[in-house]
Design a protein around this motif. Structure first.
Motif, PDB file in Angstrom:
ATOM      1  N   HIS A 278       0.832  -1.211   0.000  1.00 20.00           N
ATOM      2  CA  HIS A 278       0.000   0.000   0.000  1.00 20.00           C
ATOM      3  C   HIS A 278       0.866   1.260   0.000  1.00 20.00           C
ATOM      4  N   LEU A 279       1.902   1.261   0.836  1.00 23.78           N
ATOM      5  CA  LEU A 279       2.768   2.436   0.902  1.00 23.78           C
ATOM      6  C   LEU A 279       3.496   2.645  -0.420  1.00 23.78           C
ATOM      7  N   LEU A 280       3.992   1.569  -0.999  1.00 25.20           N
ATOM      8  CA  LEU A 280       4.685   1.696  -2.284  1.00 25.20           C
ATOM      9  C   LEU A 280       3.734   2.122  -3.398  1.00 25.20           C
ATOM     10  N   ALA A 281       2.462   1.710  -3.328  1.00 30.22           N
ATOM     11  CA  ALA A 281       1.475   2.169  -4.309  1.00 30.22           C
ATOM     12  C   ALA A 281       1.196   3.663  -4.145  1.00 30.22           C
ATOM     13  N   CYS A 282       1.309   4.163  -2.922  1.00 24.82           N
ATOM     14  CA  CYS A 282       1.120   5.592  -2.626  1.00 24.82           C
ATOM     15  C   CYS A 282       2.335   6.432  -2.997  1.00 24.82           C
ATOM     16  N   TRP A 283       3.493   5.797  -3.075  1.00 25.31           N
ATOM     17  CA  TRP A 283       4.747   6.538  -3.187  1.00 25.31           C
ATOM     18  C   TRP A 283       4.784   7.523  -4.363  1.00 25.31           C
ATOM     19  N   PRO A 284       4.310   7.170  -5.549  1.00 26.40           N
ATOM     20  CA  PRO A 284       4.325   8.157  -6.635  1.00 26.40           C
ATOM     21  C   PRO A 284       3.530   9.421  -6.290  1.00 26.40           C
ATOM     22  N   ASP A 285       2.396   9.281  -5.594  1.00 27.62           N
ATOM     23  CA  ASP A 285       1.619  10.454  -5.191  1.00 27.62           C
ATOM     24  C   ASP A 285       2.381  11.304  -4.180  1.00 27.62           C
ATOM     25  N   ILE A 286       3.094  10.657  -3.283  1.00 28.15           N
ATOM     26  CA  ILE A 286       3.892  11.385  -2.283  1.00 28.15           C
ATOM     27  C   ILE A 286       5.037  12.122  -2.970  1.00 28.15           C
TER      28      ILE A 286
END
Length: 191
Positions: free
Chosen positions: A19-27
């Motif tokens: 989940h965190l890695l899927a969010c990483w581009p947005d971050i």
């Protein structure tokens, strides 16, 4: 200490790292200089994959996602190095999709003034005294965007005063309530 836009993830890969890695581009879109350090190792994951073949495919997916810009996989670390990661990270991000029974990293992060951004599942609803709780099932892209937004807000914000208050509360609560937490805090040199 804690002022660079550094994020850490310090749990088993199958407990929410995807989940965190899927969010990483947005971050990274919002904070291009943000970094993410992930540590825990694959040992437990690999042992579980012997019994659950679907985990073997998940490992490959996670390994590919770990190749993103700004992400460092640190494998298994001794506790001294885990403390160093917490001491130099502004945010401990844990989009947990696992029923934690006891999360020593939660108390370590707070005691070391690393701001928690978590999904408050199971034990995390009790052990995380402050920070940002993103109450979402992480089931949709919108859920993950909400988690990413919370990490971005924590990285941009001046959370120092809240981090200090969270630390004091965590030290008092955990010292008074559970021998396990006293042991963790003593091992970390915080009591």
């Amino acid at each position: 200490m804690h002022e660079a836009p550094d994020v850490c993830y310090l749990s088993a890969p199958y407990r929410g790292l995807g989940h965190l890695l899927a969010c990483w581009p947005d971050i990274r879109k919002e904070i291009p200089e943000a970094t993410l350090r992930c540590a825990y190792g694959w040992q437990v994951f690999d042992a579980m994959a012997l019994q659950a073949p679907d985990l073997r495919g998940l490992r490959k997916v996670l390994e590919n996602l770990l190749q993103q810009d700004g992400v460092t996989w640190m494998d298994r670390l001794p506790q001294r190095q885990v403390r160093d990661v917490l001491d130099t990270s502004k945010v401990w991000a844990y989009p947990c999709d696992y029923s934690e029974m006891l999360c020593s990293t939660a108390v370590r992060a707070q005691a070391r003034q690393c701001y928690p951004v978590v999904v408050p599942r199971a034990a995390l609803s009790e052990t995380v005294m402050g920070g940002t709780r993103v109450d979402t099932p992480l089931a949709t892209a919108d859920d993950r965007k909400a988690f990413a937004a919370a990490v971005v807000e924590a990285l941009r914000g001046d959370t120092w005063a809240e981090r200090a208050a969270v630390r004091e509360h965590a030290l008092r609560y955990h010292d008074a309530s559970e021998a396990t937490w006293r042991t963790v805090l003593k091992d970390d040199g915080l009591l």
